[in-house]
Design an enzyme around this catalytic site. Structure first.
Site, PDB file in Angstrom:
ATOM      1  N   HIS A 153     -12.278  -0.305 -11.215  1.00  0.00           N
ATOM      2  CA  HIS A 153     -12.879   0.977 -11.606  1.00  0.00           C
ATOM      3  C   HIS A 153     -13.594   0.845 -12.945  1.00  0.00           C
ATOM      4  O   HIS A 153     -13.632  -0.220 -13.558  1.00  0.00           O
ATOM      5  CB  HIS A 153     -11.823   2.084 -11.669  1.00  0.00           C
ATOM      6  CG  HIS A 153     -10.691   1.818 -12.623  1.00  0.00           C
ATOM      7  ND1 HIS A 153     -10.859   1.727 -13.989  1.00  0.00           N
ATOM      8  CD2 HIS A 153      -9.361   1.636 -12.405  1.00  0.00           C
ATOM      9  CE1 HIS A 153      -9.698   1.515 -14.571  1.00  0.00           C
ATOM     10  NE2 HIS A 153      -8.764   1.437 -13.630  1.00  0.00           N
ATOM     11  N   CYS A 161      -5.007  -2.743 -13.230  1.00  0.00           N
ATOM     12  CA  CYS A 161      -6.288  -2.709 -12.534  1.00  0.00           C
ATOM     13  C   CYS A 161      -7.267  -3.690 -13.159  1.00  0.00           C
ATOM     14  O   CYS A 161      -6.998  -4.317 -14.175  1.00  0.00           O
ATOM     15  CB  CYS A 161      -6.881  -1.298 -12.584  1.00  0.00           C
ATOM     16  SG  CYS A 161      -5.857  -0.040 -11.781  1.00  0.00           S
TER      17      CYS A 161
END
Length: 486
Positions: A153, A161
């Site tokens: 993202h 992430c």
């Protein structure tokens, strides 16, 4: 009027039915491009690159991620049916350590092979845009590994992430979207601790994750020799690549990650090419080890990594577990353009220093030890009658000037006063000279991961300065150029 009402209802119902059918045919288009962010066109420069590399806008893609290099690669299929590298994106932030994700909350970014479908693309992400990695896959689940919502993202902020800048994820998202529009049902995400080269395998030979890394290296090698997306299956809690029906078998093999492997075969040409590559790589790895290639230092408390192009833009920036962690060359990168907007809340990797690794603290000039006689300039024989008389009666020293105070013991370094080696050099150079002779030679300082001070969790504060020294980070190098909010 009454007779016309049923006709109107019938027409309205038909129109609604037609719209529902139409929406059903375009579900992917609607979900992938439901807002302006998700509908941004592929930049013209990327389209030009596709043209030069014999690629179509809607051809399939494949994504590879490398933690140590802090890079995300987008590969795209050309008109000859082989994948070629389209663009490499520096990763703004990833968290955890080198190695696979094990459990929920361990901050580990996943490693392995994952499948990304249109349903995993998130145009409504709170991190600008995102797609879900698909962790855990069947292999992870068979080992009891847990975790959820592991994404690629924007926003340059990671808790397990792979975080890019908003501008970067916009490009990556658009490439995935167009490949789905072109008919690709899913694209493959390959996540590795590092590029699976002999030098990296030699450096990390003692890492407890090496058996897992050797297993996923086989998939890495399949892609390297074929430039085709490897078919991935799981059985006996391991990965299987490019499996096909075995000779004389009556049906295709059925795989279960927790069950015994069925009979299968690998295309002979692929198996031979992979075997040859692995033998070559192992021979090179053995040579590097025999020549004394040092073992990579294990994680000493650093949380993840950051590409050096981003670390160079931040006060006290550090690449952490990514390459370039010693800070070398960051000053040169600081004047280059960042690939996207770095948010003001970015939190670079924080090195955890051990007492042996703590950098030398700048010592005030008044505490610099006096030079030895060998380092003193020769005394002039024409000092005058009174000077000679003073020396004869012991009123003047021969090792220091009259204005120099007696040497004091060096202060013990304090952890809260940590400064990077470049700061030490500048501080000593700028301090007022208290002695005429040169101070004792100071050993050269070699930058390391532990040299950078740990930044505060809040927004970056202005770089600390020492009296008479230049700022550690040039003024306005961050706030005015890269402090804009996403």
């Amino acid at each position: 009027m009454i007779s016309r009402l049923p006709v109107r209802l019938l027409v309205t119902s038909a129109a609604l039915a037609a719209s529902v059918m139409l929406a059903g045919c375009n579900t992917d288009e609607i979900s992938l491009a439901s807002n302006a962010k998700a509908n941004q066109p592929v930049p013209p420069r990327l389209i030009q690159a596709m043209t030069e590399k014999n690629m179509d806008l809607n051809s399939p893609i494949l994504v590879r991620i490398f933690k140590q290099e802090a890079e995300l690669e987008v590969w795209k299929q050309d008109r000859d049916g082989r994948f070629a590298l389209l663009k490499t994106y520096p990763i703004c932030r990833w968290s955890g350590d080198l190695g696979p994700k094990i459990r929920e909350g361990d901050r580990q970014a996943p490693e392995g092979f994952y499948t990304i479908t249109p349903a995993q693309m998130n145009p409504q992400s709170s991190f600008y845009l995102a797609f879900n990695t698909g962790y855990p896959n069947a292999f992870d689940s068979a080992l009891g590994r847990t975790g959820s919502q592991l994404m690629v993202h924007g926003d340059c902020s990671s808790r397990g992430c792979y975080a890019m800048t908003d501008e970067q994820i916009s490009e990556i998202y658009s490439l995935g979207r167009e490949s789905f529009f072109g008919g690709q049902r899913a694209f493959q995400l390959q996540a590795f601790p590092f590029k699976m080269t002999p030098i990296n395998m030699a450096k990390h030979r003692n890492n407890p994750h090496m058996p897992f890394w050797r297993m996923i290296k086989e998939g890495y090698d399949h892609f390297e020799v074929t430039r085709q997306e490897p078919k991935v299956d799981f059985c006996e809690k391991k990965y299987v690549f490019d499996a096909m029906r075995a000779p004389n078998a009556k049906s295709e093999p059925v795989f279960n990650a927790s069950a015994k492997c069925p009979a299968y075969a690998i295309p002979e040409d692929v198996a031979d090419a992979v075997r040859e590559k692995q033998q070559h790589d192992q021979a090179e790895t053995n040579k590097l080890i025999s020549r004394g290639t040092p073992v990579a230092r294990m994680n000493t408390g650093i949380d993840g990594g950051m590409h050096r192009v981003f670390a160079a833009k931040l006060p006290d920036g550090n690449t952490g577990l990514s390459e370039g962690g010693d800070g070398q060359g960051l000053s040169l990168l600081a004047i280059s353009r960042a690939p996207g907007t770095i948010p003001s809340h970015v939190n670079p990797p924080k090195p955890k220093l051990t007492p042996e690794e703590e950098p030398v603290v700048a010592v005030p000039a008044t505490r610099v030890a006096a030079a030895t006689p060998a380092q003193q300039p020769a005394q002039s024989s024409s000092g005058g009658f009174f000077s000679d008389l003073a020396r004869k009666v012991g009123l003047g020293g021969s090792d220091t000037t009259a204005s120099a105070p007696p040497p004091a013991p060096a202060a013990k370094p304090k952890s809260e006063s940590k400064l990077s080696p470049p700061s030490v050099v500048r501080a000593l150079a700028a301090a007022p000279k208290q002695v005429a002779a040169k101070p004792a030679a100071t050993p050269a300082l070699k930058p390391s991961v532990s040299d950078a001070p740990a930044p505060a969790a809040a927004a970056p504060a202005p770089a600390a300065t020492i009296a008479g020294a230049q700022p550690v980070v040039p003024a306005n190098s961050f706030e005015s150029r890269f402090g804009a909010m996403k």
